[in-house]
Design a protein around this motif. Structure first.
Motif, PDB file in Angstrom:
ATOM      1  N   PHE A   1     -53.581 -14.809  65.251  1.00 48.94           N
ATOM      2  CA  PHE A   1     -54.867 -14.420  65.818  1.00 48.94           C
ATOM      3  C   PHE A   1     -55.967 -14.453  64.774  1.00 48.94           C
ATOM      4  O   PHE A   1     -55.760 -14.062  63.625  1.00 48.94           O
ATOM      5  CB  PHE A   1     -54.775 -13.019  66.420  1.00 48.94           C
ATOM      6  N   LYS A   2     -57.133 -14.897  65.180  1.00 49.89           N
ATOM      7  CA  LYS A   2     -58.298 -14.940  64.297  1.00 49.89           C
ATOM      8  C   LYS A   2     -59.309 -13.894  64.740  1.00 49.89           C
ATOM      9  O   LYS A   2     -59.290 -13.443  65.893  1.00 49.89           O
ATOM     10  CB  LYS A   2     -58.917 -16.342  64.335  1.00 49.89           C
ATOM     11  N   PRO A   3     -60.199 -13.476  63.827  1.00 50.14           N
ATOM     12  CA  PRO A   3     -61.194 -12.459  64.188  1.00 50.14           C
ATOM     13  C   PRO A   3     -62.055 -12.917  65.364  1.00 50.14           C
ATOM     14  O   PRO A   3     -62.461 -14.082  65.432  1.00 50.14           O
ATOM     15  CB  PRO A   3     -62.028 -12.315  62.913  1.00 50.14           C
ATOM     16  N   THR A   4     -62.305 -12.012  66.287  1.00 52.72           N
ATOM     17  CA  THR A   4     -63.137 -12.312  67.448  1.00 52.72           C
ATOM     18  C   THR A   4     -64.533 -11.742  67.249  1.00 52.72           C
ATOM     19  O   THR A   4     -64.688 -10.564  66.925  1.00 52.72           O
ATOM     20  CB  THR A   4     -62.519 -11.711  68.724  1.00 52.72           C
ATOM     21  N   LYS A   5     -65.536 -12.599  67.421  1.00 45.75           N
ATOM     22  CA  LYS A   5     -66.921 -12.147  67.317  1.00 45.75           C
ATOM     23  C   LYS A   5     -67.344 -11.601  68.678  1.00 45.75           C
ATOM     24  O   LYS A   5     -67.482 -12.344  69.645  1.00 45.75           O
ATOM     25  CB  LYS A   5     -67.825 -13.304  66.897  1.00 45.75           C
ATOM     26  N   MET A   6     -67.547 -10.300  68.717  1.00 43.94           N
ATOM     27  CA  MET A   6     -67.876  -9.663  69.993  1.00 43.94           C
ATOM     28  C   MET A   6     -68.768  -8.464  69.752  1.00 43.94           C
ATOM     29  O   MET A   6     -68.477  -7.618  68.906  1.00 43.94           O
ATOM     30  CB  MET A   6     -66.593  -9.239  70.717  1.00 43.94           C
ATOM     31  N   GLN A   7     -69.878  -8.415  70.477  1.00 44.36           N
ATOM     32  CA  GLN A   7     -70.805  -7.298  70.386  1.00 44.36           C
ATOM     33  C   GLN A   7     -70.633  -6.376  71.590  1.00 44.36           C
ATOM     34  O   GLN A   7     -70.150  -6.786  72.644  1.00 44.36           O
ATOM     35  CB  GLN A   7     -72.260  -7.812  70.337  1.00 44.36           C
ATOM     36  N   SER A   8     -71.027  -5.129  71.418  1.00 44.90           N
ATOM     37  CA  SER A   8     -70.969  -4.178  72.526  1.00 44.90           C
ATOM     38  C   SER A   8     -71.807  -4.694  73.689  1.00 44.90           C
ATOM     39  O   SER A   8     -72.952  -5.098  73.517  1.00 44.90           O
ATOM     40  CB  SER A   8     -71.491  -2.812  72.066  1.00 44.90           C
ATOM     41  N   GLY A   9     -71.227  -4.714  74.859  1.00 42.05           N
ATOM     42  CA  GLY A   9     -71.944  -5.181  76.036  1.00 42.05           C
ATOM     43  C   GLY A   9     -71.742  -6.647  76.349  1.00 42.05           C
ATOM     44  O   GLY A   9     -72.181  -7.129  77.398  1.00 42.05           O
ATOM     45  N   ASP A  10     -71.078  -7.385  75.453  1.00 43.19           N
ATOM     46  CA  ASP A  10     -70.806  -8.799  75.734  1.00 43.19           C
ATOM     47  C   ASP A  10     -69.920  -8.942  76.970  1.00 43.19           C
ATOM     48  O   ASP A  10     -68.966  -8.185  77.156  1.00 43.19           O
ATOM     49  CB  ASP A  10     -70.099  -9.457  74.548  1.00 43.19           C
ATOM     50  N   THR A  11     -70.237  -9.905  77.795  1.00 45.73           N
ATOM     51  CA  THR A  11     -69.434 -10.167  78.991  1.00 45.73           C
ATOM     52  C   THR A  11     -68.825 -11.567  78.973  1.00 45.73           C
ATOM     53  O   THR A  11     -68.132 -11.955  79.910  1.00 45.73           O
ATOM     54  CB  THR A  11     -70.286 -10.011  80.261  1.00 45.73           C
ATOM     55  N   ASP A  12     -69.083 -12.324  77.910  1.00 44.68           N
ATOM     56  CA  ASP A  12     -68.537 -13.668  77.771  1.00 44.68           C
ATOM     57  C   ASP A  12     -68.173 -13.868  76.307  1.00 44.68           C
ATOM     58  O   ASP A  12     -69.049 -13.844  75.443  1.00 44.68           O
ATOM     59  CB  ASP A  12     -69.564 -14.711  78.218  1.00 44.68           C
ATOM     60  N   VAL A  13     -66.895 -14.019  76.015  1.00 42.16           N
ATOM     61  CA  VAL A  13     -66.450 -14.107  74.629  1.00 42.16           C
ATOM     62  C   VAL A  13     -65.441 -15.234  74.449  1.00 42.16           C
ATOM     63  O   VAL A  13     -64.858 -15.732  75.419  1.00 42.16           O
ATOM     64  CB  VAL A  13     -65.811 -12.782  74.148  1.00 42.16           C
ATOM     65  N   GLU A  14     -65.254 -15.608  73.199  1.00 41.90           N
ATOM     66  CA  GLU A  14     -64.242 -16.593  72.844  1.00 41.90           C
ATOM     67  C   GLU A  14     -63.199 -15.924  71.965  1.00 41.90           C
ATOM     68  O   GLU A  14     -63.531 -15.338  70.941  1.00 41.90           O
ATOM     69  CB  GLU A  14     -64.870 -17.765  72.097  1.00 41.90           C
ATOM     70  N   VAL A  15     -61.955 -15.989  72.382  1.00 34.03           N
ATOM     71  CA  VAL A  15     -60.845 -15.450  71.598  1.00 34.03           C
ATOM     72  C   VAL A  15     -60.156 -16.629  70.922  1.00 34.03           C
ATOM     73  O   VAL A  15     -59.707 -17.557  71.584  1.00 34.03           O
ATOM     74  CB  VAL A  15     -59.853 -14.680  72.490  1.00 34.03           C
ATOM     75  N   ARG A  16     -60.079 -16.579  69.589  1.00 32.59           N
ATOM     76  CA  ARG A  16     -59.589 -17.712  68.812  1.00 32.59           C
ATOM     77  C   ARG A  16     -58.190 -17.420  68.268  1.00 32.59           C
ATOM     78  O   ARG A  16     -57.948 -16.355  67.693  1.00 32.59           O
ATOM     79  CB  ARG A  16     -60.555 -18.018  67.662  1.00 32.59           C
ATOM     80  N   THR A  17     -57.283 -18.372  68.455  1.00 34.26           N
ATOM     81  CA  THR A  17     -55.918 -18.226  67.949  1.00 34.26           C
ATOM     82  C   THR A  17     -55.435 -19.564  67.415  1.00 34.26           C
ATOM     83  O   THR A  17     -56.091 -20.603  67.575  1.00 34.26           O
ATOM     84  CB  THR A  17     -54.945 -17.758  69.045  1.00 34.26           C
ATOM     85  N   GLU A  18     -54.281 -19.530  66.783  1.00 32.59           N
ATOM     86  CA  GLU A  18     -53.591 -20.744  66.369  1.00 32.59           C
ATOM     87  C   GLU A  18     -52.142 -20.658  66.824  1.00 32.59           C
ATOM     88  O   GLU A  18     -51.543 -19.583  66.780  1.00 32.59           O
ATOM     89  CB  GLU A  18     -53.596 -20.907  64.849  1.00 32.59           C
TER      90      GLU A  18
END
Length: 204
Positions: free
Chosen positions: A117-134
């Protein structure tokens, strides 16, 4: 095949539980990964090519947590707006079946892959995110596997999977667009349904 295996592994890991709204999506993915991988590793039937069990696994773990209508709309592209409500319903159902069949067939090729798993860039209130893995595979380079996820009233849903920089839904778009130009929306529905019949027949 390796790419499909990576997608399947990621989808099953990602979608093995209903997402609780109070937890971020990346934490939930991490939480369920080892449990799901343990099940897959121990299921010799799936590893030996039991497509029926693989389909049941995908249907149980993946379907409840995917936004298949949005995935279908993205795959069809601008032609989606030309479809009637009934055509949209048939397209979504056919595309969902196609993905389940494709993933379940690839799942039978699972060996010793693991997830990083890689760090996920996510702010409070975000409703659309990208989760990055390998996906780490012995003897091969890791495969980058990213999830586009949206927060809905009933939790987080996956609406696209990006394998090694290639969007799953975009990968279908050219083929779907060509079919619509040649045979219309109904022709596209028939094409996907026929593909599903072929995959089902090959499982028997």
């Amino acid at each position: 095949m390796k790419s499909f295996i990576a997608v399947v592994l990621g989808l099953v890991v990602t979608c093995s539980v209903a997402f609780a709204q109070e937890d971020p999506p990346d934490a939930l993915i991490k939480k369920v990964t080892e449990d799901v991988l343990t099940i897959v590793r121990q299921d010799k039937d799936i590893q030996n090519g039991n497509s029926k069990k693989a389909v049941e696994l995908v249907e149980a773990k993946v379907l409840p947590n995917f936004n298949f209508q949005r995935m279908t709309a993205l795959a069809v592209g601008r032609d989606w707006n030309k479809a009637t409500p009934e055509q949209k319903k048939r397209l979504s159902e056919a595309f969902r079946t196609l993905l389940v069949r494709t993933y379940s067939n690839a799942l039978t090729g699972y060996k010793d892959q693991t997830v990083r798993f890689k760090p996920t860039k996510m702010q409070s209130g975000d409703t659309d995110v990208e989760v990055r893995t390998e996906i780490v595979q012995p003897g091969s380079k890791p495969i980058q596997l990213d999830y586009s996820m949206e927060k809905q009233a009933d939790g987080w849903k996956v609406y696209d999977v990006v394998v090694a920089g290639v969007s799953l839904v975009s990968n279908y778009r050219n083929t779907f667009s060509q079919e619509v130009r040649a045979n219309g929306i109904d022709g596209l529905v028939r094409m996907i349904e026929n593909k599903n019949k072929q995959l089902e027949a090959s499982d028997k």
